[in-house]
Design a protein around this motif. Structure first.
Motif, mmCIF file in Angstrom:
data_model
loop_
_atom_site.group_PDB
_atom_site.id
_atom_site.type_symbol
_atom_site.label_atom_id
_atom_site.label_comp_id
_atom_site.label_asym_id
_atom_site.label_seq_id
_atom_site.Cartn_x
_atom_site.Cartn_y
_atom_site.Cartn_z
ATOM 1 N N PHE A 299 0.804 -1.216 0.000
ATOM 2 C CA PHE A 299 0.000 0.000 0.000
ATOM 3 C C PHE A 299 0.839 1.268 0.000
ATOM 4 O O PHE A 299 0.432 2.285 -0.544
ATOM 5 N N SER A 300 2.018 1.210 0.578
ATOM 6 C CA SER A 300 2.879 2.397 0.621
ATOM 7 C C SER A 300 3.784 2.486 -0.607
ATOM 8 O O SER A 300 4.441 3.494 -0.806
ATOM 9 N N ILE A 301 3.871 1.463 -1.404
ATOM 10 C CA ILE A 301 4.713 1.322 -2.599
ATOM 11 C C ILE A 301 6.177 1.115 -2.249
ATOM 12 O O ILE A 301 6.843 0.289 -2.830
ATOM 13 N N VAL A 302 6.704 1.852 -1.257
ATOM 14 C CA VAL A 302 8.104 1.679 -0.879
ATOM 15 C C VAL A 302 8.241 1.737 0.642
ATOM 16 O O VAL A 302 7.578 2.542 1.299
ATOM 17 N N ASN A 303 9.048 0.853 1.183
ATOM 18 C CA ASN A 303 9.437 0.884 2.589
ATOM 19 C C ASN A 303 10.944 1.082 2.648
ATOM 20 O O ASN A 303 11.672 0.550 1.814
ATOM 21 N N GLU A 304 11.382 1.816 3.642
ATOM 22 C CA GLU A 304 12.811 1.985 3.887
ATOM 23 C C GLU A 304 13.156 1.258 5.172
ATOM 24 O O GLU A 304 12.478 1.407 6.189
ATOM 25 N N TYR A 305 14.214 0.457 5.119
ATOM 26 C CA TYR A 305 14.693 -0.271 6.285
ATOM 27 C C TYR A 305 16.113 0.176 6.576
ATOM 28 O O TYR A 305 16.910 0.363 5.659
ATOM 29 N N LEU A 306 16.433 0.306 7.854
ATOM 30 C CA LEU A 306 17.790 0.645 8.263
ATOM 31 C C LEU A 306 18.488 -0.604 8.760
ATOM 32 O O LEU A 306 17.880 -1.458 9.395
ATOM 33 N N THR A 307 19.778 -0.696 8.471
ATOM 34 C CA THR A 307 20.581 -1.826 8.924
ATOM 35 C C THR A 307 21.382 -1.415 10.160
ATOM 36 O O THR A 307 21.493 -0.219 10.475
ATOM 37 N N LEU A 308 21.946 -2.394 10.827
ATOM 38 C CA LEU A 308 22.782 -2.128 11.999
ATOM 39 C C LEU A 308 23.958 -1.212 11.667
ATOM 40 O O LEU A 308 24.434 -0.469 12.522
ATOM 41 N N LEU B 200 7.258 7.436 -10.960
ATOM 42 C CA LEU B 200 7.986 8.702 -11.079
ATOM 43 C C LEU B 200 7.535 9.690 -10.009
ATOM 44 O O LEU B 200 8.347 10.431 -9.453
ATOM 45 N N ALA B 201 6.248 9.669 -9.705
ATOM 46 C CA ALA B 201 5.696 10.603 -8.727
ATOM 47 C C ALA B 201 6.269 10.395 -7.327
ATOM 48 O O ALA B 201 6.339 11.351 -6.542
ATOM 49 N N ILE B 202 6.695 9.184 -7.010
ATOM 50 C CA ILE B 202 7.299 8.948 -5.686
ATOM 51 C C ILE B 202 8.813 9.119 -5.723
ATOM 52 O O ILE B 202 9.483 8.910 -4.714
ATOM 53 N N GLY B 203 9.359 9.484 -6.887
ATOM 54 C CA GLY B 203 10.797 9.715 -6.994
ATOM 55 C C GLY B 203 11.616 8.458 -7.154
ATOM 56 O O GLY B 203 12.749 8.377 -6.682
ATOM 57 N N VAL B 204 11.063 7.468 -7.851
ATOM 58 C CA VAL B 204 11.724 6.165 -7.970
ATOM 59 C C VAL B 204 13.142 6.278 -8.533
ATOM 60 O O VAL B 204 14.034 5.550 -8.103
ATOM 61 N N GLU B 205 13.364 7.193 -9.454
ATOM 62 C CA GLU B 205 14.704 7.325 -10.041
ATOM 63 C C GLU B 205 15.731 7.754 -9.005
ATOM 64 O O GLU B 205 16.873 7.312 -9.040
ATOM 65 N N TYR C 11 15.599 7.017 -5.807
ATOM 66 C CA TYR C 11 15.880 5.817 -5.013
ATOM 67 C C TYR C 11 16.888 4.927 -5.745
ATOM 68 O O TYR C 11 17.848 4.443 -5.155
ATOM 69 N N PHE C 12 16.630 4.694 -7.032
ATOM 70 C CA PHE C 12 17.500 3.813 -7.818
ATOM 71 C C PHE C 12 18.919 4.363 -7.916
ATOM 72 O O PHE C 12 19.880 3.608 -7.976
ATOM 73 N N ASP C 13 19.052 5.696 -7.947
ATOM 74 C CA ASP C 13 20.364 6.337 -8.068
ATOM 75 C C ASP C 13 21.036 6.579 -6.720
ATOM 76 O O ASP C 13 22.150 7.114 -6.672
ATOM 77 N N SER C 14 20.394 6.181 -5.625
ATOM 78 C CA SER C 14 20.890 6.500 -4.283
ATOM 79 C C SER C 14 22.150 5.737 -3.883
ATOM 80 O O SER C 14 22.845 6.136 -2.960
ATOM 81 N N GLY C 15 22.427 4.633 -4.567
ATOM 82 C CA GLY C 15 23.555 3.798 -4.167
ATOM 83 C C GLY C 15 23.195 2.810 -3.074
ATOM 84 O O GLY C 15 24.033 2.032 -2.623
ATOM 85 N N ASN C 16 21.936 2.840 -2.629
ATOM 86 C CA ASN C 16 21.448 1.899 -1.624
ATOM 87 C C ASN C 16 20.791 0.707 -2.312
ATOM 88 O O ASN C 16 20.316 0.822 -3.446
ATOM 89 N N LEU C 17 20.744 -0.402 -1.620
ATOM 90 C CA LEU C 17 20.098 -1.595 -2.152
ATOM 91 C C LEU C 17 18.611 -1.328 -2.351
ATOM 92 O O LEU C 17 17.938 -0.815 -1.453
ATOM 93 N N CYS C 18 18.107 -1.676 -3.524
ATOM 94 C CA CYS C 18 16.687 -1.559 -3.853
ATOM 95 C C CYS C 18 16.172 -2.941 -4.225
ATOM 96 O O CYS C 18 16.668 -3.560 -5.170
ATOM 97 N N LEU C 19 15.191 -3.435 -3.460
ATOM 98 C CA LEU C 19 14.536 -4.710 -3.733
ATOM 99 C C LEU C 19 13.203 -4.378 -4.390
ATOM 100 O O LEU C 19 12.396 -3.638 -3.817
ATOM 101 N N ILE C 20 12.968 -4.910 -5.587
ATOM 102 C CA ILE C 20 11.815 -4.495 -6.382
ATOM 103 C C ILE C 20 10.914 -5.677 -6.703
ATOM 104 O O ILE C 20 11.329 -6.613 -7.388
ATOM 105 N N GLU C 21 9.669 -5.607 -6.218
ATOM 106 C CA GLU C 21 8.652 -6.588 -6.558
ATOM 107 C C GLU C 21 7.752 -5.999 -7.647
ATOM 108 O O GLU C 21 7.462 -4.816 -7.627
ATOM 109 N N TRP C 22 7.321 -6.827 -8.575
ATOM 110 C CA TRP C 22 6.459 -6.450 -9.701
ATOM 111 C C TRP C 22 7.107 -5.366 -10.576
ATOM 112 O O TRP C 22 6.496 -4.337 -10.879
ATOM 113 N N PRO C 23 8.348 -5.573 -11.017
ATOM 114 C CA PRO C 23 9.059 -4.565 -11.811
ATOM 115 C C PRO C 23 8.409 -4.281 -13.164
ATOM 116 O O PRO C 23 8.579 -3.192 -13.713
ATOM 117 N N GLN C 24 7.663 -5.229 -13.705
ATOM 118 C CA GLN C 24 7.038 -5.030 -15.004
ATOM 119 C C GLN C 24 6.043 -3.871 -14.986
ATOM 120 O O GLN C 24 5.725 -3.300 -16.031
#
Length: 141
Positions: A60-69, A89-94, A96-109
């Motif tokens: 429902f939120s489209i993206v979650n951010e998790y912090l590691t130890l 695009l409206a949530i700024g996906v590009e 996120y992708f350019d952030s250098g952080n790991l991005c796990l993507i479900e339903w990429p199509q």
């Protein structure tokens, strides 16, 4: 690379192998039918990488951010409910992708050509009886 899980209990070990095999790739695309285990795999990956938050589906939120130890961020996307790639695009996906952080993507199509060409693709196949086969492929290298 192909890996097989006989049960959910195998996932942490397999997730460790995936992290090692990824070789620093930051965009991970999780493909599989509904119920194949994309979010369950994401939880195992988060566990291996030291996520301190609860990994859950961002349906429902489209993206979650998790912090590691270690203080790193991991972004977990679920694009299932998107009607058009422009919603990503409206949530700024590009960004996120350019952030250098790991991005796990479900339903990429669902995001069309917004998916970076370079990524790690993980195909999850439900073999029944809790068994899953994972096929990993580096794309765009």
């Amino acid at each position: 690379m192909k890996l097989k899980a006989n049960s959910v209990g195998d996932l942490p070990e397999l997730a460790s192998k995936m992290v090692e095999w990824a070789g620093g790739e930051k965009i991970w695309v999780l493909n599989g039918e509904m119920g194949a285990g994309k979010t369950t795999l994401s939880k195992a990956i988060g566990q291996v990488l030291g996520v301190i938050d609860t990994v859950q589906s961002p349906t429902f939120s489209i993206v979650n951010e998790y912090l590691t130890l270690s203080g790193d961020s991991i972004y977990h996307f679920d694009f299932y409910r998107l009607k058009h790639p422009e919603e990503a695009l409206a949530i700024g996906v590009e960004e996120y992708f350019d952030s250098g952080n790991l991005c796990l993507i479900e339903w990429p199509q669902k995001i069309g050509n917004l998916l970076p060409e370079r990524h790690l693709a993980i195909r999850i196949e439900d073999l029944g009886n809790e068994q899953r086969e994972f096929t990993l492929t580096h794309n765009g290298r």
